[in-house]
Design an enzyme around this catalytic site. Structure first.
Site, short mmCIF file in Angstrom:
data_model
loop_
_atom_site.label_atom_id
_atom_site.label_comp_id
_atom_site.label_asym_id
_atom_site.label_seq_id
_atom_site.Cartn_x
_atom_site.Cartn_y
_atom_site.Cartn_z
N ASP A 203 -13.57 -0.67 -2.84
CA ASP A 203 -13.16 -1.89 -2.07
C ASP A 203 -13.92 -1.79 -0.56
O ASP A 203 -13.07 -1.78 0.33
CB ASP A 203 -11.70 -2.19 -1.95
N GLU A 447 -7.81 7.35 -6.14
CA GLU A 447 -7.32 6.19 -7.14
C GLU A 447 -8.20 6.47 -8.24
O GLU A 447 -8.88 5.38 -8.99
CB GLU A 447 -7.36 5.00 -6.49
N TYR A 500 1.20 -0.52 -2.83
CA TYR A 500 1.23 -1.69 -2.03
C TYR A 500 2.46 -2.60 -2.29
O TYR A 500 1.90 -3.74 -2.86
CB TYR A 500 -0.07 -2.22 -1.93
N GLU A 536 -1.62 5.66 1.36
CA GLU A 536 -1.85 4.38 1.64
C GLU A 536 -0.90 3.42 1.51
O GLU A 536 0.12 3.63 0.75
CB GLU A 536 -2.98 4.00 0.92
#
Length: 643
Positions: A203, A447, A500, A536
């Protein structure tokens, strides 16, 4: 299609191993000169259907302007955002750069006592370089330096411009780092002829170009090729172990002086391998852990050799920080003291220049980091410029040094071809950054699809290779996989986990964060008994968008999410959580998509480096954490410098 096949064939060539030898940063010394090649280069994108016209027509054999229309292109910079040509914004394929430069006369004597080297800080992604039409180097990978000895090509030609030509390809395949795929759109009712797109599984925008400085530098024909330094210390004594390699002769002498910041010699040595004993050393401490962070000595290495009756001398000075790193089941220790990562994730990303190195931006970012009270960052998701790393060493900013292993999602990206390239990348990264005191841990991926069965052998191999290259530092990779399914986690020293909650999972439901985050930490620690970094977490916020009660994408929601995470961090950092890195330091560009409005907006600063509300929340927290450590009491007054 034939031309595109050639393009992919060239990209697939790769190398079986990293080039031998060292890759010392080019510094000016009494024996070495340096010439910067930044500025405007000639540029031409190959818009032919197969992107292969430059090779078919051999553009490298003549000045680029003679092959067709060229434009000015700044170096270092990404080419994507420089022009008004929309075709360049998302261009995939070969582009060509060229620079003509006059070399100093003393570099070009016929006695061959001077070696001339052409060095690229990085170019994304696959590079082929010619000098005066002669190919001198080929390199795969977009974030690490490469160089070529061009002495034989340029010697004996004083007064004649030296023409440097670079063919650069940004295509990503399943076996590159990062990986990607080319998708051909065959439906002629919907797409033009030969239409294809580059698919990626990460991303951030796949900027391309010559992103870091290009320099010419000289050494004697017998020269210091590499230096490796490791350090140990106790209360009153430090040992600096060194290994020096010399190329060009086996008959040489070496002398070493270690100087403190006042220029005083504190230790001396000789020979290619040895130890320097430093009494009452000044240790390298992280920012906010000591009143004098980032202390570095200077290791001056002097080589003398006799060649054809003449004495040659080479001098190289390496900054050295004395510090130790140790990991327990619950702590990360620097110089024997517990270290808590309160920092950020970043990107090399800014308006117009893309990923190009830009000194005003670099210095602004470090001023913001210190204002924030951040003591660390991860080089998400690729190695950053050496110039940035130099400032980390100097300012005491701790670094988790990450390779470009992002987007490793497809099963074919876990095969032997990908693995071999990954090992080479780690060799190149460690060769570049092994002597940096700021680098306390290597990260081999971000990831990946580590729940896939092939990930076990893949990461076992990559991590073992990394540890063999550098036994002095812990190794990790950053996971977003389920703790019970992650095949790579058994091999890391520190668990780094991304999550997240209330954003990608249960969006809008801040109330689920305490339970879900607590469960995450407890499951990982119960399974592995290793310290954990929240590598993160975060939320997008559009600057100036407000909502109370907080709604997603508002500045209030970003603040509220951070506070929910922080309440859990404060409980778990008393046990085994050793760090928190916000995603992200600043907004950054991504591919276009229905969830991205001019890029990713998870920054606590805008892309133009202006603070959102969350920046003040984080600043208050980071300074509070720093103040809580009793050893910091005399230090923290200095933070008023960054108000």
């Amino acid at each position: 299609a034939g031309g595109c096949s050639l393009l992919l064939l060239l990209l697939a060539l790769g190398r079986a191993a990293a080039p031998p030898g060292g890759l010392l940063y080019p510094r000016e010394t009494p024996s070495r000169e340096r010439k910067e090649l930044g500025g405007l280069w000639s540029f031409r994108a190959d818009f032919s259907p197969g992107r292969d016209a430059g090779f078919v027509q051999r553009w490298y054999r003549q000045p680029l302007r003679q092959t067709g229309p060229v434009i000015d292109m700044p170096v270092p910079a990404s080419f994507n955002d420089i022009t008004q040509d929309p075709r360049l914004e998302n261009y995939i394929g070969w582009v060509w750069y060229e620079k003509e430069v006059l070399l100093p006369r003393q570099w070009l004597q016929d006695d061959l006592s001077t070696r001339v080297v052409l060095r690229f800080g990085s170019a994304h992604y696959y590079s082929i370089v010619w000098v005066n039409g002669v190919q001198v180097v080929e390199h795969e990978g977009g974030h690490l330096p490469f160089e070529a000895d061009i002495s034989s090509v340029v010697q004996g030609s004083p007064g004649i411009p030296c023409r440097i030509t670079v063919a650069l390809n940004n295509t990503l395949s399943p076996h590159t780092l990062p990986p990607g795929t080319i998708q051909y759109m065959g439906d002629k009712t919907r797409y033009p002829k030969n239409y294809f797109v580059q698919n990626i599984r990460f991303d951030f925008f796949n900027y391309a170009g010559i992103h870091r400085p290009v320099v010419l530098y000289t050494t004697p024909s017998v020269y210091i090729d590499d230096i490796t330094v490791t350090t140990t210390s106790s209360e009153s004594v430090a040992m600096v172990r060194y290994q020096v390699s010399v190329v060009g002769s086996t008959l040489y002498s070496l002398s070493l002086n270690l100087r403190d910041q006042e220029g005083k010699v504190v230790a001396t040595g000789d020979g290619p391998v040895g130890e320097l004993k430093v009494l009452n050393p000044n240790l390298w401490w992280p920012y906010l852990m000591h009143e004098n962070p980032g202390y570095r000595y200077s290791l001056e290495v002097k080589m003398q050799a006799e060649v054809n009756g003449a004495l040659l001398e080479d001098v190289y000075t390496l900054p050295v920080g004395i510090r130790t790193v140790h990991v327990t089941s619950t702590q990360f220790l620097i110089n024997g003291r517990p270290f808590y990562f309160h920092g950020v994730n970043k990107h090399e990303d800014a308006d117009i220049r893309g990923k190009g190195l830009d000194w005003p931006l670099v210095v602004k970012d470090f001023n913001l980091l210190r204002w924030l009270g951040a003591n660390s960052f991860r080089t998400s998701h690729y190695p950053y410029a050496e110039e940035i790393m130099d400032l980390c060493d100097a300012y005491g900013i701790v670094v988790i040094d990450e390779c470009p292993g992002v987007g490793i999602k497809m099963p074919e990206s876990f095969g032997n071809k990908s693995l071999q390239h990954h090992l080479v990348v780690m060799e190149e990264l460690i060769r570049r950054d092994k002597n940096r005191p700021s680098v306390v841990m290597w990260s081999v991926a971000n990831e990946p699809a580590s729940e896939l069965p092939p990930a076990a052998y893949y990461f076992k191999t990559v991590i073992a290779h990394t540890k063999a290259l550098d036994p002095s530092r812990p190794v990790t990779f950053v996971t977003d996989a389920n703790y019970a399914l992650d095949h790579g986690a058994p091999y890391v020293d520190v668990i780094c986990v991304n999550s997240y909650f209330s954003w990608y999972h249960d969006p809008g439901h801040l109330e689920v964060i305490p339970l879900q985050l607590t469960t995450q930490f407890e499951n990982w620690y119960k399974t592995y008994q290793k310290p954990i970094i929240q590598s993160e977490y975060g939320a997008d916020s559009v600057p100036g968008l407000h909502s109370d009660p907080p709604l997603m994408f508002s500045e209030e929601y970003q603040k509220a999410m951070l506070r929910e995470y922080h309440s859990v961090f404060d409980k778990k950092r008393k046990e085994y959580v050793i760090g928190e890195l916000i995603w992200n330091f600043a907004d950054f560009m991504t591919n276009q998509g229905t969830t991205r409005v001019l890029g990713n907006k998870k920054g606590i600063f805008t892309r133009q480096r202006q603070p959102k509300s969350a920046a003040f929340v984080l600043r208050e927290r980071y300074w509070k954490i720093a103040n809580e450590s009793s050893c910091l009491r005399p230090v923290i007054k200095s933070h008023t410098l960054f108000l």
